[in-house]
Design an enzyme around this catalytic site. Sequence first.
Site, PDB file in Angstrom:
ATOM      1  N   SER A 114       0.838  -1.194   0.000  1.00 39.81           N
ATOM      2  CA  SER A 114       0.000   0.000   0.000  1.00 39.81           C
ATOM      3  C   SER A 114       0.882   1.257   0.000  1.00 39.81           C
ATOM      4  O   SER A 114       1.693   1.434  -0.910  1.00 39.81           O
ATOM      5  CB  SER A 114      -0.964  -0.037   1.204  1.00 39.81           C
ATOM      6  OG  SER A 114      -1.990   0.919   1.054  1.00 39.81           O
TER       7      SER A 114
ATOM      8  N   GLU B  70      -1.675  -2.433  -8.395  1.00 43.48           N
ATOM      9  CA  GLU B  70      -2.877  -2.744  -7.608  1.00 43.48           C
ATOM     10  C   GLU B  70      -3.338  -1.457  -6.955  1.00 43.48           C
ATOM     11  O   GLU B  70      -2.595  -0.485  -6.867  1.00 43.48           O
ATOM     12  CB  GLU B  70      -2.570  -3.823  -6.563  1.00 43.48           C
ATOM     13  CG  GLU B  70      -1.591  -3.426  -5.470  1.00 43.48           C
ATOM     14  CD  GLU B  70      -2.214  -2.664  -4.308  1.00 43.48           C
ATOM     15  OE1 GLU B  70      -3.408  -2.863  -4.002  1.00 43.48           O
ATOM     16  OE2 GLU B  70      -1.499  -1.839  -3.710  1.00 43.48           O
TER      17      GLU B  70
ATOM     18  N   HIS C  60      -4.956  -5.138  -1.819  1.00 41.11           N
ATOM     19  CA  HIS C  60      -5.894  -4.935  -0.706  1.00 41.11           C
ATOM     20  C   HIS C  60      -7.015  -5.962  -0.788  1.00 41.11           C
ATOM     21  O   HIS C  60      -8.166  -5.632  -1.076  1.00 41.11           O
ATOM     22  CB  HIS C  60      -6.461  -3.519  -0.744  1.00 41.11           C
ATOM     23  CG  HIS C  60      -5.431  -2.449  -0.534  1.00 41.11           C
ATOM     24  ND1 HIS C  60      -4.521  -2.073  -1.494  1.00 41.11           N
ATOM     25  CD2 HIS C  60      -5.179  -1.661   0.543  1.00 41.11           C
ATOM     26  CE1 HIS C  60      -3.751  -1.102  -1.032  1.00 41.11           C
ATOM     27  NE2 HIS C  60      -4.125  -0.838   0.202  1.00 41.11           N
TER      28      HIS C  60
END
Length: 307
Positions: free
Chosen positions: A110, A208, A278
């Site tokens: 992330s 992502e 995620h």
Amino acid sequence: MRIRPQHLQKGDMIGIIAPSSPPNQETLEKSLQFIEQLGLGWKYGESVKNVHGYLAGKDEQRLEDIHTMFSDPSIKGIICAGGGYGSARFVEKIDFQLMNENPKIFWGFSDITYLHTAFSLYTNIVTFHGPMLASCVGKESFDPLSAKLFQQLFEPIELHYTEAISPLESIVGGIAQGEIIGGNLSLLASGIGTKFEVNTKGKLLLIEDIGEQPYRVDGLLNQLRLAGKLDDAAGIIIGDFSKAEREEGIDTLTLTQVFNHYFANFNKPVVKGFKIGHCEPNFAIPLGVEAKLDADNRTLTILPGVE
């Protein structure tokens, strides 16, 4: 060839840091049971308990945690408690030479993408894109496969991703090999035009994201396209894009249409559907190692990340 950090052994100590936002303390505490099951001890960085608005302490404190954990010989690996926002605020002050002299496991994803990218540019160390303690491991939804993939830290394991894990779709066929890099699309795009701009030349690019509607994903991909980052890549690995639903009542393109716009006529392999990001399971992978993307057979093979 990048430096693969030494593998962990039972009884080793890991450092837990929060380079971005304050982690949820309840889920962080729950995650420690998993660390114990792995046979590891832990040591908190100062940032883990600090709160400075939406940051886990001031920039200098979070930076110091990274330096402390890499320089401490008793710490064999570093796992991030969570992401959020903030790792880019101090990235230019990191002592990359310290890291090169003390290579060890560094694990997160992330917002941690910004650190992965910086480390890939200014150190020679393999890092790991994997689920974090407070935001993933300590939750009820933590998947057994996500847990199993922590074993790659204890011995050199070649990873094989097939459709036995999730349905995959080849947007463009073919086979590509190269160093795997990337991570969160928003963070990769935000580095464009800085000294922490991702280098995709001849590499397999993983993307992502979470909570980005199709028009936002479109804009982020267009930014990478205009910067030459898509053309430079040897192939594209499309991970999970969760919570990317369109707003009610708004006429828009779908995420599939966006991906097809950028990749349908791409002359290199592109495969989507990987449970990397995620999501649960969150298939953890090393970054900076050689990998092979076979879009014809819809498989991804990744060399070990530890020595």
